[in-house]
Design a protein around this motif. Structure first.
Motif, PDB file in Angstrom:
ATOM      1  N   CYS A  27       0.840  -1.205   0.000  1.00  0.00           N
ATOM      2  CA  CYS A  27       0.000   0.000   0.000  1.00  0.00           C
ATOM      3  C   CYS A  27       0.867   1.243   0.000  1.00  0.00           C
ATOM      4  N   SER A  28       1.941   1.236   0.843  1.00  0.00           N
ATOM      5  CA  SER A  28       2.840   2.393   0.885  1.00  0.00           C
ATOM      6  C   SER A  28       3.542   2.587  -0.445  1.00  0.00           C
ATOM      7  N   ALA A  29       3.957   1.453  -1.075  1.00  0.00           N
ATOM      8  CA  ALA A  29       4.643   1.571  -2.365  1.00  0.00           C
ATOM      9  C   ALA A  29       3.712   2.105  -3.421  1.00  0.00           C
ATOM     10  N   ALA A  30       2.450   1.663  -3.381  1.00  0.00           N
ATOM     11  CA  ALA A  30       1.494   2.125  -4.390  1.00  0.00           C
ATOM     12  C   ALA A  30       1.236   3.602  -4.255  1.00  0.00           C
ATOM     13  N   THR A  31       1.054   4.065  -3.020  1.00  0.00           N
ATOM     14  CA  THR A  31       0.827   5.499  -2.829  1.00  0.00           C
ATOM     15  C   THR A  31       2.074   6.292  -3.110  1.00  0.00           C
ATOM     16  N   ALA A 169      -4.691   5.644   2.769  1.00  0.00           N
ATOM     17  CA  ALA A 169      -4.482   4.260   2.352  1.00  0.00           C
ATOM     18  C   ALA A 169      -3.824   3.440   3.461  1.00  0.00           C
ATOM     19  N   ARG A 170      -2.843   4.013   4.135  1.00  0.00           N
ATOM     20  CA  ARG A 170      -2.158   3.299   5.223  1.00  0.00           C
ATOM     21  C   ARG A 170      -3.105   3.045   6.386  1.00  0.00           C
ATOM     22  N   ILE A 171      -3.957   4.010   6.682  1.00  0.00           N
ATOM     23  CA  ILE A 171      -4.930   3.829   7.770  1.00  0.00           C
ATOM     24  C   ILE A 171      -5.921   2.722   7.426  1.00  0.00           C
ATOM     25  N   ASP A 172      -6.425   2.709   6.180  1.00  0.00           N
ATOM     26  CA  ASP A 172      -7.362   1.665   5.764  1.00  0.00           C
ATOM     27  C   ASP A 172      -6.713   0.287   5.832  1.00  0.00           C
ATOM     28  N   SER A 177      -6.012  -4.948   8.551  1.00  0.00           N
ATOM     29  CA  SER A 177      -5.094  -5.912   9.158  1.00  0.00           C
ATOM     30  C   SER A 177      -5.498  -6.223  10.595  1.00  0.00           C
ATOM     31  N   ILE A 178      -5.878  -5.214  11.355  1.00  0.00           N
ATOM     32  CA  ILE A 178      -6.299  -5.428  12.741  1.00  0.00           C
ATOM     33  C   ILE A 178      -7.565  -6.272  12.794  1.00  0.00           C
ATOM     34  N   THR A 179      -8.486  -6.037  11.877  1.00  0.00           N
ATOM     35  CA  THR A 179      -9.723  -6.823  11.832  1.00  0.00           C
ATOM     36  C   THR A 179      -9.419  -8.296  11.583  1.00  0.00           C
ATOM     37  N   ARG A 180      -8.504  -8.583  10.640  1.00  0.00           N
ATOM     38  CA  ARG A 180      -8.141  -9.972  10.356  1.00  0.00           C
ATOM     39  C   ARG A 180      -7.463 -10.626  11.557  1.00  0.00           C
ATOM     40  N   LEU A 181      -6.595  -9.870  12.229  1.00  0.00           N
ATOM     41  CA  LEU A 181      -5.904 -10.435  13.390  1.00  0.00           C
ATOM     42  C   LEU A 181      -6.866 -10.704  14.531  1.00  0.00           C
ATOM     43  N   LEU A 182      -7.849  -9.868  14.719  1.00  0.00           N
ATOM     44  CA  LEU A 182      -8.830 -10.094  15.777  1.00  0.00           C
ATOM     45  C   LEU A 182      -9.669 -11.342  15.475  1.00  0.00           C
ATOM     46  N   GLN A 183      -9.923 -11.608  14.200  1.00  0.00           N
ATOM     47  CA  GLN A 183     -10.638 -12.829  13.828  1.00  0.00           C
ATOM     48  C   GLN A 183      -9.794 -14.065  14.146  1.00  0.00           C
ATOM     49  N   LEU A 184      -8.475 -13.964  13.877  1.00  0.00           N
ATOM     50  CA  LEU A 184      -7.591 -15.088  14.209  1.00  0.00           C
ATOM     51  C   LEU A 184      -7.462 -15.261  15.719  1.00  0.00           C
ATOM     52  N   GLU A 185      -7.515 -14.132  16.448  1.00  0.00           N
ATOM     53  CA  GLU A 185      -7.379 -14.202  17.907  1.00  0.00           C
ATOM     54  C   GLU A 185      -8.506 -15.016  18.535  1.00  0.00           C
ATOM     55  N   SER A 186      -9.696 -14.872  17.990  1.00  0.00           N
ATOM     56  CA  SER A 186     -10.828 -15.614  18.555  1.00  0.00           C
ATOM     57  C   SER A 186     -10.708 -17.121  18.312  1.00  0.00           C
ATOM     58  N   ALA A 187      -9.883 -17.495  17.359  1.00  0.00           N
ATOM     59  CA  ALA A 187      -9.713 -18.924  17.055  1.00  0.00           C
ATOM     60  C   ALA A 187      -8.363 -19.466  17.493  1.00  0.00           C
ATOM     61  N   LEU A 211      -0.992   7.457  12.941  1.00  0.00           N
ATOM     62  CA  LEU A 211      -1.378   7.914  11.602  1.00  0.00           C
ATOM     63  C   LEU A 211      -2.678   8.714  11.645  1.00  0.00           C
ATOM     64  N   GLU A 212      -3.609   8.301  12.490  1.00  0.00           N
ATOM     65  CA  GLU A 212      -4.866   9.049  12.603  1.00  0.00           C
ATOM     66  C   GLU A 212      -4.625  10.443  13.168  1.00  0.00           C
ATOM     67  N   ALA A 213      -3.682  10.571  14.106  1.00  0.00           N
ATOM     68  CA  ALA A 213      -3.339  11.893  14.629  1.00  0.00           C
ATOM     69  C   ALA A 213      -2.718  12.768  13.534  1.00  0.00           C
TER      70      ALA A 213
END
Length: 304
Positions: A27-31, A169-172, A177-187, A211-213
């Motif tokens: 994503c960083s390279a693309a931007t 783009a980096r924030i998205d 990535s955090i959403t995917r990791l939280l899904q793995l955490e539950s399993a 980044l949000e700041a």
């Protein structure tokens, strides 16, 4: 079989972490490559002037449209506008209060204020750091210039479209990535897997907040232009050079009358002292004359 299942789960988690890291890097390279492309349409905004359309967009973005030939204009751009204005006013401190009222009426604010009191022939000095809504920058500047004689106006527009897109783009990517990791955490099957996932989530969450700041700060710079207003008196302003014969004649006449006015002032200051010196001189002369008369009379008597 249980060991094989656990091993497969660990491999799956490691692959997910690696995939998240690769997606962020991609994503960083693309931007970054988009930066070189957008830079080609940005130079005209980096040298904006007070009257150009680049410094009066709504919400700090130049609007899109179509040209006369029917071709589409560049996409919306994010622009940070900064500037400085120098105004010579009869009463700078009073003008500073008026300037603050003008900016606040436009929805802006004052981020800095420095004032110097009047001293002798200098009526004082004031410096204001103003934050003005980008959509109202031009009319607000026009009102500020009417506070006195506008000696200098400088407005600079900097295109930050690429930086804004990169942050978005980096924030998205981090959020996904955090959403995917939280899904793995539950399993997660055991403690080591859970700890690894929680560590990865914590790292990404910290980076996401940073980044949000940055994004909030950049959005504030885009939506609110920063203008430094300097208000000074005629005594502090540099002399204006005559541009033609008549202005030169006026300058010469002003200097001539000013010279004799200064001479009269100096004469008025010295007059009491001159009168005192004249009176003292007259007394001395009278005394000397009286002494001479007495000396002359005495000499005549001696001869007689």
């Amino acid at each position: 079989m249980s060991m094989t299942h656990a091993t497969r789960r660990r491999i799956l988690i490691a692959a997910a972490l690696s995939l998240a890291a690769v997606s962020l890097a991609g994503c960083s390279a693309a931007t970054g490559s988009g930066s070189s492309r957008s830079a080609a349409v940005a130079p005209d905004a980096a040298t904006g002037s007070a009257g150009s359309s680049a410094v009066q967009p709504a919400n700090g973005k130049a609007g899109s449209g179509t040209s006369g030939s029917g071709t589409s204009a560049p996409a919306d751009r994010s622009v940070v506008v900064t500037g400085s204005v120098t105004v010579t006013a009869a009463r700078p401190l009073t003008a500073a209060g008026t300037a603050i009222a003008i900016v606040e009426a436009a929805g802006g604010r004052v981020d800095g204020r420095t004032e110097t009191a009047a001293n002798g022939g200098d009526a004082g000095h004031a410096t204001l750091v103003l934050r003005i809504p980008a959509a109202k920058l031009t009319p607000t500047l026009d009102a500020l210039k009417k506070l006195g004689r506008a000696d200098r106006v400088e407005i600079i527009a900097t295109d930050v479209t690429t930086q804004t897109q990169d942050l978005g783009a980096r924030i998205d990517a981090l959020r996904a990535s955090i959403t995917r990791l939280l899904q793995l955490e539950s399993a997660a099957a055991d403690t080591s897997e859970l700890i690894a996932i929680e560590t990865a989530v914590s790292d990404r969450q910290g980076e996401l907040e940073s980044l949000e700041a940055q994004q909030r700060g950049l959005e504030d710079q885009i939506s609110m232009s920063t203008v430094t207003l300097e208000l000074r008196s005629d005594a502090a302003a540099p002399p204006i050079k005559p541009a033609d014969f008549w202005s030169g004649l006026g300058t010469g006449w002003a200097a001539f009358t000013g010279f004799w006015a200064a001479v009269l002032v100096a004469f008025g200051v010295l007059l009491p002292w001159l009168a005192l010196a004249g009176a003292g001189t007259a007394v001395v002369l009278l005394v000397r004359r009286a002494v001479r008369r007495r000396t002359g009379v005495a000499s005549v008597r001696d001869r007689g």
